[in-house]
Design an enzyme around this catalytic site. Structure first.
Site, mmCIF file in Angstrom:
data_model
loop_
_atom_site.group_PDB
_atom_site.id
_atom_site.type_symbol
_atom_site.label_atom_id
_atom_site.label_comp_id
_atom_site.label_asym_id
_atom_site.label_seq_id
_atom_site.Cartn_x
_atom_site.Cartn_y
_atom_site.Cartn_z
ATOM 1 N N PRO A 2 9.654 46.746 -0.629
ATOM 2 C CA PRO A 2 8.990 45.811 0.293
ATOM 3 C C PRO A 2 9.547 45.945 1.711
ATOM 4 C CG PRO A 2 9.756 44.685 -1.680
ATOM 5 C CD PRO A 2 10.338 46.063 -1.708
ATOM 6 N N GLU A 3 8.660 46.014 2.679
ATOM 7 C CA GLU A 3 9.070 46.023 4.080
ATOM 8 C C GLU A 3 8.730 44.656 4.692
ATOM 9 O OE1 GLU A 3 9.111 49.217 6.668
ATOM 10 O OE2 GLU A 3 8.754 50.758 5.174
ATOM 11 N N ARG A 115 13.859 46.085 -11.378
ATOM 12 C CA ARG A 115 15.025 46.935 -11.100
ATOM 13 C C ARG A 115 16.258 46.134 -10.684
ATOM 14 N NH1 ARG A 115 13.183 52.013 -7.622
ATOM 15 N NH2 ARG A 115 15.306 52.595 -8.137
#
Ligand SMILES: [Zn+2]
Length: 274
Positions: A2-3, A115
């Protein structure tokens, strides 16, 4: 990964569920994400109200009535899901829903992170301004304070490339690989150009600094609008992931190249980015 636009879109999606709402029940399905949850995490959250949900770079900050701040980071694969009026509340959690907040808004907020590079921490009252991570961050790119003068001052005398400078979180906060490439293309500036060239020797902004700031804000705002559904979602990146394809700049006719800078792929057009 995600940015900034994903994190801002997440913030806007969470607002109706959490803003002004109280944590009624906090459920943890494991003891850690990237790091351990802070001590007494549940007890410190339960009963407190979210007074505001803000974003700083890629961090979400829930400012609590207790004076503490819940600091959250999505990591590599983290995401939130909001469900209203779920029958089972936290019992409806699925695989990788590691944290569940049952809110007084009747929303259940699930934090899913396969993750587990995400992060949740509680920052004690009065210590946010000196937080070791947050206090190192440069200006927020979507804030009014981020303008040509500010960017030029931050790039003054910098011998590194413009791409590398924009990836430096102390120069501007939260910009990642994708949107740096995109903004440089919109601004017609080469990623290889030395960062100091957008400033005069005294650190005043050149026209290129103003153009670059406008481009950064434009690509970020467009991306947020796509993610929140205000813009058609299928719009493609201008350069990112488009190696060998035609440049989309009208009248350019160049082809997109990929080069590695500081270990990351940069996509650009050598013909229209100078
Ligand atoms: Zn081009």
């Amino acid at each position: 990964m995600p940015e900034l636009p994903e994190v801002e879109a997440t913030r806007r999606e969470l607002l109706p569920a959490v803003q002004g709402a109280r944590f009624e029940r906090v459920t943890l399905h494991r003891g850690n994400l990237r790091t351990k949850f802070p001590r007494r995490f549940r007890a410190r959250l339960e009963g407190s109200t979210v007074e505001a949900l803000t974003r700083r770079a890629k961090y979400l900050l829930a400012h609590l009535s207790s004076g503490e701040t819940l600091l959250m980071h999505l990591g590599m694969s983290g995401s939130f899901r909001v469900e209203f009026d779920t029958a089972g509340g936290a019992a409806d959690a699925g695989l990788h829903d590691h944290v569940v907040f049952d809110m007084s808004s009747r929303a259940t907020v699930f934090f899913n992170d396969p993750r587990r590079f995400g992060m949740m921490d509680l920052v004690p009252a009065g210590t946010l301004a000196t937080h070791p991570t947050l206090s190192q961050l440069g200006l927020e790119p979507l804030s009014p304070e981020f303008d040509g003068a500010a960017l030029a001052a931050a790039c003054r005398g910098k011998k590194v490339s413009l791409k590398v400078a924009l990836m430096d979180q102390r120069v501007v906060a939260g910009l990642g690989n994708i949107y740096v490439s995109e903004a440089l293309h919109v601004a017609h500036l080469s990623p290889h150009r030395q960062a100091s060239t957008i400033a005069t020797p005294t650190g005043a902004p050149r026209e290129t600094a103003d153009r670059l700031v406008a481009a950064i804000k434009q690509v970020l705002e467009e991306a947020v609008a796509r993610m929140t559904g205000e813009l058609y979602r299928d719009a493609r990146f201008r350069v990112y992931g488009r190696e060998h394809e035609r440049c989309l700049q009208r009248g350019c006719g160049g082809a997109i190249r990929r080069r590695t800078q500081a270990g990351r792929s940069t996509f650009y057009c050598a013909r229209c980015q100078k």
